[in-house]
Design an enzyme around this catalytic site. Structure first.
Site, PDB file in Angstrom:
ATOM      1  CG  ASP A 145      -5.073   2.501   0.943  1.00 28.89           C
ATOM      2  OD1 ASP A 145      -6.051   1.734   0.856  1.00 28.89           O
ATOM      3  OD2 ASP A 145      -3.976   2.166   1.425  1.00 28.89           O
ATOM      4  CG  MET A 160     -11.135   3.675   2.313  1.00 27.27           C
ATOM      5  SD  MET A 160      -9.630   3.707   3.298  1.00 27.27           S
ATOM      6  CE  MET A 160      -8.412   3.667   1.996  1.00 27.27           C
ATOM      7  CG  HIS A 179      -9.249   0.360  -0.261  1.00 31.79           C
ATOM      8  ND1 HIS A 179      -8.627   0.163   0.953  1.00 31.79           N
ATOM      9  CD2 HIS A 179     -10.580   0.402   0.006  1.00 31.79           C
ATOM     10  CE1 HIS A 179      -9.537   0.090   1.902  1.00 31.79           C
ATOM     11  NE2 HIS A 179     -10.728   0.246   1.365  1.00 31.79           N
ATOM     12  CB  SER A 213      -0.893   0.013   1.241  1.00 31.38           C
ATOM     13  OG  SER A 213      -1.408   1.318   1.419  1.00 31.38           O
ATOM     14  N   GLY A 235       1.210  -1.992   4.215  1.00 30.27           N
ATOM     15  CA  GLY A 235       1.760  -0.650   4.033  1.00 30.27           C
ATOM     16  C   GLY A 235       3.027  -0.477   4.827  1.00 30.27           C
ATOM     17  CG  MET A 256      -8.075   7.558   2.575  1.00 31.35           C
ATOM     18  SD  MET A 256      -7.116   7.783   4.080  1.00 31.35           S
ATOM     19  CE  MET A 256      -6.431   6.145   4.245  1.00 31.35           C
ATOM     20  N   GLY A 269      -8.978   4.466   7.181  1.00 35.25           N
ATOM     21  CA  GLY A 269      -8.655   5.878   7.344  1.00 35.25           C
ATOM     22  C   GLY A 269      -7.198   6.169   7.613  1.00 35.25           C
ATOM     23  N   GLY A 298      -2.958   4.298   7.945  1.00 38.67           N
ATOM     24  CA  GLY A 298      -2.039   3.167   8.026  1.00 38.67           C
ATOM     25  C   GLY A 298      -1.479   3.059   9.436  1.00 38.67           C
ATOM     26  N   GLY A 299      -0.762   1.976   9.695  1.00 41.88           N
ATOM     27  CA  GLY A 299      -0.038   1.843  10.959  1.00 41.88           C
ATOM     28  C   GLY A 299      -0.872   1.482  12.177  1.00 41.88           C
ATOM     29  CG  HIS A 310      -3.961  -1.627  -1.361  1.00 45.39           C
ATOM     30  ND1 HIS A 310      -5.096  -2.369  -1.644  1.00 45.39           N
ATOM     31  CD2 HIS A 310      -4.313  -0.777  -0.375  1.00 45.39           C
ATOM     32  CE1 HIS A 310      -6.079  -1.990  -0.848  1.00 45.39           C
ATOM     33  NE2 HIS A 310      -5.643  -1.022  -0.060  1.00 45.39           N
ATOM     34  CG  MET A 338     -11.730  -2.289   5.578  1.00 45.04           C
ATOM     35  SD  MET A 338     -10.216  -1.828   4.707  1.00 45.04           S
ATOM     36  CE  MET A 338      -9.272  -0.988   5.971  1.00 45.04           C
ATOM     37  CG  ASP A 348      -6.256  -2.535   3.503  1.00 38.23           C
ATOM     38  OD1 ASP A 348      -5.163  -2.284   4.043  1.00 38.23           O
ATOM     39  OD2 ASP A 348      -6.857  -1.715   2.779  1.00 38.23           O
ATOM     40  N   GLY A 349      -4.943  -3.909   6.605  1.00 35.98           N
ATOM     41  CA  GLY A 349      -4.802  -3.169   7.858  1.00 35.98           C
ATOM     42  C   GLY A 349      -4.098  -3.954   8.940  1.00 35.98           C
ATOM     43  N   GLY A 350      -2.967  -3.446   9.368  1.00 36.77           N
ATOM     44  CA  GLY A 350      -2.275  -4.043  10.511  1.00 36.77           C
ATOM     45  C   GLY A 350      -1.562  -5.344  10.213  1.00 36.77           C
TER      46      GLY A 350
HETATM   47  C1  DX5 Z   1      -6.259   1.874   5.788  1.00 37.05           C
HETATM   48  C2  DX5 Z   1      -5.788   1.532   4.380  1.00 37.05           C
HETATM   49  C3  DX5 Z   1      -4.701   0.547   4.348  1.00 37.05           C
HETATM   50  C4  DX5 Z   1      -3.398   0.963   4.975  1.00 37.05           C
HETATM   51  C5  DX5 Z   1      -2.690  -0.262   5.507  1.00 37.05           C
HETATM   52  O1  DX5 Z   1      -7.406   2.642   5.722  1.00 37.05           O
HETATM   53  O2  DX5 Z   1      -6.853   1.011   3.624  1.00 37.05           O
HETATM   54  O3  DX5 Z   1      -4.467   0.056   3.026  1.00 37.05           O
HETATM   55  O4  DX5 Z   1      -2.557   1.645   4.085  1.00 37.05           O
HETATM   56  O5  DX5 Z   1      -1.586   0.141   6.202  1.00 37.05           O
HETATM   57  P1  DX5 Z   1      -0.843  -0.756   7.270  1.00 37.05           P
HETATM   58  O6  DX5 Z   1      -0.345  -1.959   6.534  1.00 37.05           O
HETATM   59  O7  DX5 Z   1       0.245   0.140   7.726  1.00 37.05           O
HETATM   60  O8  DX5 Z   1      -1.824  -1.096   8.333  1.00 37.05           O
HETATM   61 ZN    ZN Z   2      -6.490  -0.066   1.629  1.00 33.29          ZN
END
Ligand code: DX5
Ligand code: ZN
Length: 222
Positions: A34, A67, A65, A7, A196, A36, A141, A143-144, A32, A136, A174-176
């Site tokens: 993102d 959002m 993706h 990402s 990400g 927003m 919203g 990363g990290g 990927h 998700m 996706d996420g974490g």
């Molecule tokens: C969150 C995004 C993710 C994000 C993942 O809203 O959709 O794609 O970038 O980031 P990590 O891998 O750092 O959780």
């Molecule tokens: Zn994403």
């Protein structure tokens, strides 16, 4: 097949082109992306001008993706910018079936994303028409964030649901996701892994290599 989808939200935007080239050179196939809108989620990331300019620099598959609230309004713009797969949020579409139909009619792959609190039932009317479900594993919203553990059961339930109705579908998570928990995510039934921070944080090629080794290790067990 297991697919890593780095990402770019976690990339260094001052060196975005170079980092994308590095990823592509390592053999990764998906990017990927993102988007927003500051409405469906509080933050704003980037939009079609950025996607268009990186499209000129790479042949990677653009896994976009959205959002975004009511993405049906702008699907053509994202296609024109270079998207290959467009994923929309079930919660953000007043006409989810119509939104999916439009993505498919443009000749792109369609994904539908569910937030941690959203039930798999939301997929019932459209699961046969889509290519991918994005589960998700954080609230969208940023990363990290830490991985929400209950996502594992949801992935298992979705894989069972798809098998029961006889559809072959990609399950993206996706996420974490980190090297330390990706095995659990694969075992639960996911096959497209968004990462990400754990790709772009530190040594990018080293991070990808560690993921590839874990994927091989997983494939040896099945
Ligand atoms: C969150 C995004 C993710 C994000 C993942 O809203 O959709 O794609 O970038 O980031 P990590 O891998 O750092 O959780
Ligand atoms: Zn994403």
């Amino acid at each position: 097949m297991i697919i890593l989808a780095p990402s770019i939200l976690a990339a260094d935007f001052n060196a975005l082109g170079k980092q994308i080239n590095m990823i592509e050179g390592s053999g990764v196939k998906y990017l990927h992306i993102d988007v927003m809108d500051g409405n469906y989620v509080p933050g704003i990331s980037f939009g079609t001008p950025v996607i268009k300019s990186i499209r000129n620099n790479t042949k990677l598959i653009f896994d976009v993706h959205l959002m975004v609230e009511e993405p049906i309004r702008m699907l053509e713009d994202f296609k024109d910018a270079g998207a290959d797969i467009i994923t929309v949020h079930a919660e953000a579409c007043s006409d989810l079936a119509g939104t999916v139909d439009k993505i498919k009619s443009m000749g792109l792959k369609a994904g539908v994303s569910l937030n941690p609190e959203t039930s798999l039932d939301k997929l019932d009317l459209i699961i046969k028409n889509i290519d991918m479900v994005l589960i998700m594993s954080v609230n969208p919203g940023a990363g990290g964030q830490p991985f929400i553990h209950s996502s594992l059961q949801k992935i298992k339930d979705l894989r069972d649901k798809a098998n029961n109705i006889g559809v072959t579908i990609d399950i993206e998570v996706d996420g974490g996701i980190r090297h330390s928990n990706v095995m659990d995510v694969l075992k639960a039934g996911a096959n497209v892994i968004v990462a990400g921070t754990s790709v772009f944080g530190g040594n990018i090629l080293g991070n990808i290599d560690r993921y590839n080794k874990l994927f091989l290790q997983y494939e040896d067990t099945v």
